[in-house]
Write a protein that holds these residues in place. Structure first.
Motif, PDB file in Angstrom:
ATOM      1  N   ARG A 200       0.833  -1.204   0.000  1.00 49.18           N
ATOM      2  CA  ARG A 200       0.000   0.000   0.000  1.00 49.18           C
ATOM      3  C   ARG A 200       0.868   1.254   0.000  1.00 49.18           C
ATOM      4  O   ARG A 200       0.607   2.223   0.723  1.00 49.18           O
ATOM      5  CB  ARG A 200      -0.962   0.005   1.185  1.00 49.18           C
ATOM      6  N   SER A 201       1.896   1.234  -0.826  1.00 50.42           N
ATOM      7  CA  SER A 201       2.756   2.404  -0.989  1.00 50.42           C
ATOM      8  C   SER A 201       1.974   3.512  -1.675  1.00 50.42           C
ATOM      9  O   SER A 201       1.133   3.245  -2.537  1.00 50.42           O
ATOM     10  CB  SER A 201       3.972   2.055  -1.869  1.00 50.42           C
ATOM     11  N   PRO A 202       2.232   4.767  -1.318  1.00 48.54           N
ATOM     12  CA  PRO A 202       1.572   5.866  -2.027  1.00 48.54           C
ATOM     13  C   PRO A 202       2.057   5.938  -3.475  1.00 48.54           C
ATOM     14  O   PRO A 202       3.252   5.796  -3.748  1.00 48.54           O
ATOM     15  CB  PRO A 202       1.974   7.113  -1.235  1.00 48.54           C
ATOM     16  N   VAL A 203       1.131   6.143  -4.400  1.00 45.86           N
ATOM     17  CA  VAL A 203       1.407   6.075  -5.835  1.00 45.86           C
ATOM     18  C   VAL A 203       1.075   7.408  -6.492  1.00 45.86           C
ATOM     19  O   VAL A 203       0.064   8.038  -6.171  1.00 45.86           O
ATOM     20  CB  VAL A 203       0.555   4.971  -6.508  1.00 45.86           C
ATOM     21  N   ILE A 204       1.918   7.819  -7.425  1.00 41.89           N
ATOM     22  CA  ILE A 204       1.606   8.974  -8.262  1.00 41.89           C
ATOM     23  C   ILE A 204       2.046   8.660  -9.685  1.00 41.89           C
ATOM     24  O   ILE A 204       3.031   7.940  -9.890  1.00 41.89           O
ATOM     25  CB  ILE A 204       2.278  10.261  -7.728  1.00 41.89           C
ATOM     26  N   LEU A 205       1.306   9.151 -10.651  1.00 41.84           N
ATOM     27  CA  LEU A 205       1.695   8.994 -12.053  1.00 41.84           C
ATOM     28  C   LEU A 205       2.322  10.293 -12.529  1.00 41.84           C
ATOM     29  O   LEU A 205       1.899  11.380 -12.131  1.00 41.84           O
ATOM     30  CB  LEU A 205       0.482   8.650 -12.927  1.00 41.84           C
ATOM     31  N   GLY A 206       3.327  10.188 -13.372  1.00 41.79           N
ATOM     32  CA  GLY A 206       3.980  11.377 -13.916  1.00 41.79           C
ATOM     33  C   GLY A 206       4.202  11.240 -15.405  1.00 41.79           C
ATOM     34  O   GLY A 206       4.538  10.153 -15.896  1.00 41.79           O
ATOM     35  N   SER A 207       4.009  12.326 -16.125  1.00 40.09           N
ATOM     36  CA  SER A 207       4.257  12.277 -17.573  1.00 40.09           C
ATOM     37  C   SER A 207       5.743  12.369 -17.885  1.00 40.09           C
ATOM     38  O   SER A 207       6.199  11.815 -18.876  1.00 40.09           O
ATOM     39  CB  SER A 207       3.514  13.411 -18.280  1.00 40.09           C
ATOM     40  N   ASP A 208       6.498  13.092 -17.052  1.00 47.11           N
ATOM     41  CA  ASP A 208       7.905  13.392 -17.355  1.00 47.11           C
ATOM     42  C   ASP A 208       8.008  14.034 -18.736  1.00 47.11           C
ATOM     43  O   ASP A 208       8.903  13.730 -19.522  1.00 47.11           O
ATOM     44  CB  ASP A 208       8.748  12.127 -17.273  1.00 47.11           C
TER      45      ASP A 208
END
Length: 256
Positions: free
Chosen positions: A187-195
């Protein structure tokens, strides 16, 4: 899955990106984003901006085309101790600090050394988000990194650019799928990035979304599906900085 925030974008200032902050913000607005990070590379990256660039970020408008702009940096890890290439005086003033490994800035080492570098950077109280752990440049213990992320509540990024770049795609997808499964497990915190290094890539998350769904990570578990969650996390991170004692946390990072 509606994505409202893209915290990982680059402008001409990075030296190998090709759009202005205005062009990026316009693209973000057209995609329906409400917040965009402006995170040009730290100074150890060839072509990166001078430190005065980061000192002068206060002139950037708070909003462009209805999109909130959050000036920051993608700082580089430069040694196995997790040291960053940004002096403390700049880390203290920036609104957003992404941290990652890049081959041209970090010499590389064993799997253990690379993992240590990544986790020690995560322990830095000024680090907000750890980026592209799935890139294939360095061998790392991805389970230990996901576990540390959950323990420290420091989000790990699923980087869309790594998944869509021809040179990296196969190896990056394998690594990203592996770490995403560990992130789901712990349950790690997740974020998506476009870079994004060009404006039409801002807010582009299609491959990252496909991958996290395959790993069993739901939309409500992804930080940047909510503007409020992103802002609340960053605000809490700043409040907690004075209470974080990295030396007291290292012994808790072993996995049974």
């Amino acid at each position: 899955m509606e994505m409202l925030v893209d915290l990982h974008t680059h402008t001409l200032a990075s030296g190998h990106a090709y759009s202005t902050v205005t062009e990026n913000a316009l693209a973000a607005s057209r995609r329906g984003l409400r917040l965009m990070g402006m995170t040009d590379h730290g100074p150890s990256m060839p072509g990166a901006p001078h430190l005065f660039h980061f000192e002068n970020l206060t002139i950037i408008p708070d909003q462009l085309f209805g999109v909130k702009i959050m000036p920051g940096v993608e700082a580089n890890i430069i040694n196995p101790e997790g040291e960053l290439d940004m002096p403390l005086k700049y880390l203290e003033t920036l609104s957003l600090i992404l941290v990652g490994l890049h081959p041209i800035c970090y010499p590389g080492g064993t799997c253990e050394e690379n993992t240590q570098a990544y986790i020690k950077a995560m322990l830095n109280p000024y680090t907000d988000i750890m980026v592209h752990p799935g890139r294939p440049d360095f061998e790392m213990d991805l389970e230990k990194i996901a576990y540390a992320s959950a323990l420290l509540n420091v989000p790990l990024e699923v980087n869309n650019s790594s998944l869509s770049t021809i040179q990296e795609k196969a190896a990056a997808r394998k690594n990203c799928k592996s770490i995403a499964r560990y992130m789901a497990k712990y349950r790690s915190p997740v974020i998506l990035g476009s870079d994004a290094h060009y404006c039409d890539r801002v807010g582009e998350f299609s491959e990252a979304i496909e991958l996290v769904q395959e790993a069993g990570i739901a939309g409500q578990d992804i930080l940047n599906t909510s503007l409020e969650r992103v802002l609340d996390y960053l605000a809490a991170r700043r409040i907690r900085r004075k209470d974080i004692k990295p030396s007291m946390l290292m012994h808790r990072l072993s996995i049974a």
